[in-house]
Write a protein that holds these residues in place. Structure first.
Motif, PDB file in Angstrom:
ATOM      1  N   ALA A   1       0.855  -1.197   0.000  1.00  0.00           N
ATOM      2  CA  ALA A   1       0.000   0.000   0.000  1.00  0.00           C
ATOM      3  C   ALA A   1       0.885   1.239   0.000  1.00  0.00           C
ATOM      4  O   ALA A   1       0.932   2.005   0.965  1.00  0.00           O
ATOM      5  N   SER A   2       1.562   1.437  -1.104  1.00  0.00           N
ATOM      6  CA  SER A   2       2.597   2.472  -1.180  1.00  0.00           C
ATOM      7  C   SER A   2       2.107   3.790  -1.765  1.00  0.00           C
ATOM      8  O   SER A   2       2.869   4.748  -1.870  1.00  0.00           O
ATOM      9  N   GLN A   3       0.804   3.832  -2.150  1.00  0.00           N
ATOM     10  CA  GLN A   3       0.247   5.057  -2.719  1.00  0.00           C
ATOM     11  C   GLN A   3      -0.750   5.681  -1.743  1.00  0.00           C
ATOM     12  O   GLN A   3      -1.483   4.960  -1.047  1.00  0.00           O
ATOM     13  N   GLU A   4      -0.793   6.987  -1.695  1.00  0.00           N
ATOM     14  CA  GLU A   4      -1.701   7.656  -0.770  1.00  0.00           C
ATOM     15  C   GLU A   4      -3.157   7.313  -1.054  1.00  0.00           C
ATOM     16  O   GLU A   4      -3.991   7.298  -0.151  1.00  0.00           O
ATOM     17  N   GLY A   5      -3.490   7.023  -2.310  1.00  0.00           N
ATOM     18  CA  GLY A   5      -4.864   6.700  -2.667  1.00  0.00           C
ATOM     19  C   GLY A   5      -5.277   5.283  -2.346  1.00  0.00           C
ATOM     20  O   GLY A   5      -6.450   4.919  -2.512  1.00  0.00           O
ATOM     21  N   ASP A   6      -4.358   4.445  -1.858  1.00  0.00           N
ATOM     22  CA  ASP A   6      -4.688   3.067  -1.495  1.00  0.00           C
ATOM     23  C   ASP A   6      -5.524   3.025  -0.214  1.00  0.00           C
ATOM     24  O   ASP A   6      -5.553   3.992   0.561  1.00  0.00           O
TER      25      ASP A   6
ATOM     26  N   LYS B   1       3.897   0.041  12.770  1.00  0.00           N
ATOM     27  CA  LYS B   1       3.666  -0.562  11.453  1.00  0.00           C
ATOM     28  C   LYS B   1       2.825   0.370  10.584  1.00  0.00           C
ATOM     29  O   LYS B   1       3.091   0.534   9.382  1.00  0.00           O
ATOM     30  N   LEU B   2       1.798   0.949  11.176  1.00  0.00           N
ATOM     31  CA  LEU B   2       0.929   1.844  10.417  1.00  0.00           C
ATOM     32  C   LEU B   2       1.666   3.079   9.933  1.00  0.00           C
ATOM     33  O   LEU B   2       1.371   3.619   8.863  1.00  0.00           O
ATOM     34  N   ALA B   3       2.622   3.531  10.715  1.00  0.00           N
ATOM     35  CA  ALA B   3       3.374   4.720  10.336  1.00  0.00           C
ATOM     36  C   ALA B   3       4.150   4.499   9.044  1.00  0.00           C
ATOM     37  O   ALA B   3       4.473   5.451   8.331  1.00  0.00           O
ATOM     38  N   GLU B   4       4.436   3.232   8.733  1.00  0.00           N
ATOM     39  CA  GLU B   4       5.208   2.911   7.533  1.00  0.00           C
ATOM     40  C   GLU B   4       4.319   2.782   6.299  1.00  0.00           C
ATOM     41  O   GLU B   4       4.820   2.693   5.177  1.00  0.00           O
ATOM     42  N   ILE B   5       2.997   2.742   6.515  1.00  0.00           N
ATOM     43  CA  ILE B   5       2.062   2.586   5.402  1.00  0.00           C
ATOM     44  C   ILE B   5       1.755   3.952   4.809  1.00  0.00           C
ATOM     45  O   ILE B   5       1.302   4.859   5.507  1.00  0.00           O
ATOM     46  N   LYS B   6       1.967   4.108   3.516  1.00  0.00           N
ATOM     47  CA  LYS B   6       1.727   5.395   2.870  1.00  0.00           C
ATOM     48  C   LYS B   6       0.253   5.630   2.558  1.00  0.00           C
ATOM     49  O   LYS B   6      -0.161   6.771   2.341  1.00  0.00           O
ATOM     50  N   ALA B   7      -0.516   4.556   2.489  1.00  0.00           N
ATOM     51  CA  ALA B   7      -1.954   4.698   2.236  1.00  0.00           C
ATOM     52  C   ALA B   7      -2.579   5.572   3.310  1.00  0.00           C
ATOM     53  O   ALA B   7      -2.313   5.411   4.501  1.00  0.00           O
ATOM     54  N   LYS B   8      -3.423   6.515   2.885  1.00  0.00           N
ATOM     55  CA  LYS B   8      -4.027   7.447   3.825  1.00  0.00           C
ATOM     56  C   LYS B   8      -5.316   6.915   4.450  1.00  0.00           C
ATOM     57  O   LYS B   8      -5.763   7.415   5.474  1.00  0.00           O
ATOM     58  N   THR B   9      -5.916   5.895   3.826  1.00  0.00           N
ATOM     59  CA  THR B   9      -7.198   5.396   4.316  1.00  0.00           C
ATOM     60  C   THR B   9      -7.011   4.032   4.965  1.00  0.00           C
ATOM     61  O   THR B   9      -6.546   3.085   4.322  1.00  0.00           O
TER      62      THR B   9
END
Length: 454
Positions: A272-277, A326-334
């Protein structure tokens, strides 16, 4: 209609070869937009074959295309009435009259042509569930478009493409839809594989369910595995799902160790490397918080209780602090969480001594956390439903029951009140009390599933 041509040809090919030849002759100028020539041929057909309803519809199309709108409307009405009578006849159990999608599709087309879009939608929706066909999907697509629902118009358009070959679509459906739609509807001519995803990004899910624990001191749960497998089905079902199977990880019982859970969160952070994910997380199991502690925990399969004060949970379970890192490493905003665990609200509450999950999520995240119960309540399992009642209503809500605005999509703002009210009512009927809780702010619409009964 026009989209029911293939079925009409099958209907007449064995009964009147000349009719079929005349019909195809009239279609040639029709598909080439030579409506005046086609009009003459269809008028001749009607005088020769007065009961051939399809000719009336094509004739009406030609009249409409040549500016004779009122006259066209009369023929559409005649065809619609005759087709409805035919449909009633075809409902009889006569073996040789099986297969009615062409007739129903013609009815829907006539209703659309008469501007009766709501009736067209309802008629097509009932038919497409039992006997889907590309022409039904296209006519349903147009009804949704005229009712202002472009998303479902495009979705049904793409469903038609899955049934017919591209060549057939190009020659028939694309051409016909172009004639029906106003100019500039790009969705009517393009169909992306992931059109059902309402976002530009990709949806990922992690499903964790633990009914059996390695430590015999941890009470088992009877239906956690059921909950997980049924949730996976609804998320990936071709009728309802907005997740591709390869983007969902499911950990059940012995596979849901602390290490595996950490690893899978690492995998999601890379995917989930995109903000739109979007990231969807579900946990069915036990939650725990020390009375005087500063953190809360998800009990994994290999969690060890330790002594009477549960001294080993702290070092063997998956904590909210770990989750936060872990969540801090996820780039997805949702990010959305659904947690079905006893005392699960204690996993998100913020008290003087316990940090809940919400306190770890920064303001840059578009998140919602929905838990099955309040901090002092049990999460009930139902032997009759063979599910935890929270998971049962989550699954049913995603299957379309939560689509209260009937727009064809199940959104986070619909699933929440559906869950809250349904779970509370069911618990009351069972003589208990269980009230789900929500935290976080979506900051915008989050689409979770498609209503198959739209």
């Amino acid at each position: 209609m026009g989209f029911g041509v293939a079925s009409q040809e099958n209907l007449i090919s064995n009964s009147d070869d000349k009719l079929l030849v005349d019909f195809k002759s009239a279609l040639t100028p029709y598909w080439n937009n030579d409506y005046q020539h086609a009009l003459t041929l269809f008028q001749k057909m009607i005088s020769t074959y007065p009961t051939f309803t399809t000719a009336y519809i094509y004739l009406a199309d030609c009249l409409k295309a040549t500016g004779k709108v009122d006259e066209a409307k009369q023929y559409y009405q005649q065809a619609c009435t005759a087709l409805k009578e035919k449909q009633q006849f075809l409902k009889t159990d006569i073996p040789e009259l099986k297969g009615r999608s062409g007739t129903i599709s013609d009815i829907v087309y006539c209703l659309n042509s008469l501007g009766l879009f709501e009736e067209a939608k309802q008629t097509a929706m009932m038919a497409v569930m039992s006997e889907p066909s590309p022409d039904l999907y296209i006519n349903l697509s147009y009804a949704f478009y005229k009712l202002g629902n472009t998303a479902l118009a495009q979705f049904n358009f793409c469903q038609s493409k899955k049934i017919q070959t591209t060549k057939e679509i190009d020659n028939l459906v694309y051409h016909r839809l172009k004639g029906l739609s106003e100019a500039g509807n790009d969705w009517a001519f393009t169909c992306k594989e992931d059109v059902v995803e309402k976002k530009a990004g990709t949806n990922y899910a992690l499903i964790i369910a633990i009914g059996r624990y390695q430590d015999p001191g941890i009470n088992p749960l009877n239906y956690a595995e059921n909950d997980a497998r049924e949730l996976y089905k609804v998320l990936t079902d071709s009728r309802t799902g907005m997740f591709k199977p390869e983007n969902i990880t499911i950990l059940i019982n012995e596979k849901a160790t602390e290490k595996n859970v950490k690893f899978k969160f690492d995998d999601i952070s890379m995917q989930a490397s995109q903000e739109g994910d979007m990231v969807f997380i579900f946990y069915a199991g036990h939650g725990f918080a020390y009375p005087e502690g500063t953190d809360t925990y998800w009990l994994t399969y290999d969690t060890i209780l330790g002594d009477s004060s549960y001294s080993r949970i702290r070092s063997s379970a998956f904590s909210n602090l770990t989750l936060a890192s872990k969540l801090a490493e996820i780039k997805a905003k949702t990010v959305v969480f659904f947690i079905d665990a006893c005392f699960s609200s204690g996993m998100l509450n913020t008290t003087k001594s316990i940090r809940g999950l919400e306190t770890y999520l920064g303001s840059d995240k578009n998140y919602v956390i929905i838990t099955s119960s309040q901090a002092d309540q049990k999460s009930i399992e139902s032997p009759s439903l063979k599910h935890g009642i929270f998971s049962y209503f989550l699954i049913n809500g995603l299957y379309g029951n939560a689509d209260t605005n009937k727009d064809g999509w199940v959104e986070i703002e619909e699933i929440w009140p559906y869950l809250k009210n349904s779970v509370a009512d069911m618990a009351k009927k069972m003589g208990q009390e269980q009230l789900p809780r929500r935290s976080g702010s979506s900051g915008g619409t989050i689409y979770l599933s498609i209503n198959p009964n739209r």
